[in-house]
Write a protein that holds these residues in place. Sequence first.
Motif, PDB file in Angstrom:
ATOM      1  N   SER A  89      -4.358   2.184  -1.931  1.00 12.69           N
ATOM      2  CA  SER A  89      -5.307   1.741  -0.914  1.00 12.69           C
ATOM      3  C   SER A  89      -4.717   0.591  -0.109  1.00 12.69           C
ATOM      4  O   SER A  89      -3.837  -0.129  -0.587  1.00 12.69           O
ATOM      5  CB  SER A  89      -6.638   1.306  -1.547  1.00 12.69           C
ATOM      6  N   VAL A 106      -8.883   1.829   3.450  1.00 15.84           N
ATOM      7  CA  VAL A 106      -8.588   3.251   3.293  1.00 15.84           C
ATOM      8  C   VAL A 106      -8.010   3.451   1.890  1.00 15.84           C
ATOM      9  O   VAL A 106      -7.078   2.753   1.487  1.00 15.84           O
ATOM     10  CB  VAL A 106      -7.585   3.753   4.344  1.00 15.84           C
ATOM     11  N   TYR A 108      -6.554   6.435  -0.881  1.00 16.24           N
ATOM     12  CA  TYR A 108      -6.022   7.790  -1.037  1.00 16.24           C
ATOM     13  C   TYR A 108      -5.829   8.066  -2.517  1.00 16.24           C
ATOM     14  O   TYR A 108      -5.243   7.249  -3.238  1.00 16.24           O
ATOM     15  CB  TYR A 108      -4.694   7.934  -0.295  1.00 16.24           C
ATOM     16  N   LYS A 130      -6.382  16.376  -3.353  1.00 19.46           N
ATOM     17  CA  LYS A 130      -6.372  14.993  -2.857  1.00 19.46           C
ATOM     18  C   LYS A 130      -7.748  14.603  -2.355  1.00 19.46           C
ATOM     19  O   LYS A 130      -8.562  15.459  -1.972  1.00 19.46           O
ATOM     20  CB  LYS A 130      -5.329  14.838  -1.757  1.00 19.46           C
ATOM     21  N   GLU A 131      -7.988  13.304  -2.332  1.00 24.18           N
ATOM     22  CA  GLU A 131      -9.280  12.764  -1.912  1.00 24.18           C
ATOM     23  C   GLU A 131      -9.057  11.480  -1.112  1.00 24.18           C
ATOM     24  O   GLU A 131      -8.091  10.746  -1.356  1.00 24.18           O
ATOM     25  CB  GLU A 131     -10.167  12.500  -3.131  1.00 24.18           C
ATOM     26  N   TYR A 132      -9.978  11.219  -0.166  1.00 24.06           N
ATOM     27  CA  TYR A 132      -9.856  10.060   0.710  1.00 24.06           C
ATOM     28  C   TYR A 132     -11.181   9.292   0.746  1.00 24.06           C
ATOM     29  O   TYR A 132     -12.257   9.886   0.595  1.00 24.06           O
ATOM     30  CB  TYR A 132      -9.503  10.478   2.143  1.00 24.06           C
TER      31      TYR A 132
END
Length: 312
Positions: A89, A106, A108, A130-132
């Motif tokens: 992050s 942000v 990740y 993946k995730e955000y």
Amino acid sequence: MISINYLFNKLKFIFFLELIFIQFYPIKTYSQEEFLNFIEITDNSKINALGGNNISSEHNYFLLNPSLTNDRSISLNYLNYILDINSSSILYSDSSKFLGNYGVGVKYFSHGKFEGYDNSGNYNGDFYPKEYLITFNKSYKLSMFSIGTNLKYFYSKLYDKSNSGMIVDIGADFSPLPTKDLRLALVFSNIGFLLGENQMIIPSNFKFGTSFKPEYMPLRFSLTYIYSQKNYEKENFSFGIEVLLSKYMNVLIGYNFKNDKGFKLNKSEKLRGISYGLELILKRFELNYSRLILNSISNSNNISINYKLKRN
């Protein structure tokens, strides 16, 4: 009284919008099989060294407590969680006369590499879940009291399905005895809704934490309690100790009840749920390293760098 009225006028519009979101998009409880757990996995090294849930110490990680946006700084965090599962992050916080204290972050989260196969066992290629998480933060500080809120957008794609949604956090921080180094914190996390008809559960929870330093001891203690909406893990707590060696270096030790119980191996009573770390404090840099002992075969490493920017 003037300060209370000022705080209310500044935040009432934000709270009004959040209440609208909750009324029209209530949290839906689905099957207990799918969760957005990455939202609650912290990649800040100092927090993880102190047990993983700390909301009351000085770490400026507003993703966990939105009232902790005091410094004009940039924070970089990286967590090597389990095997090739990683989280990173970047957070930026600042203040101005027009906006007050605010932040943007942000995050990740990567689940690593997987091989895909169909029902017949034919190889379909590799995929990378993946995730955000994108966060906009706003906080206000008045004397010994501060309050803040996060507005978060998340996106998760694990295989052939994707999920997204909007959530908010509301946090408060209170230092009733600044000279005694006592702090109380309260956070309502992940209140929100999903976009579309997705079968996921948002990990909403309530956190209460406190940090205090006895007057003549080079130690600072912290305790955090979590109550979650999840049926299978309603409660969790973490405990941390900061050994204040000097103004340039601290040693951190922590314990996490959830990690202790959740990573237990059959017929194994070895040490787990423990974390430790080192904090180096320079003129404008803060460097933290931590290591989490999950069980006898799995450990996590975490590093964070916080850089305090110059004032204009």
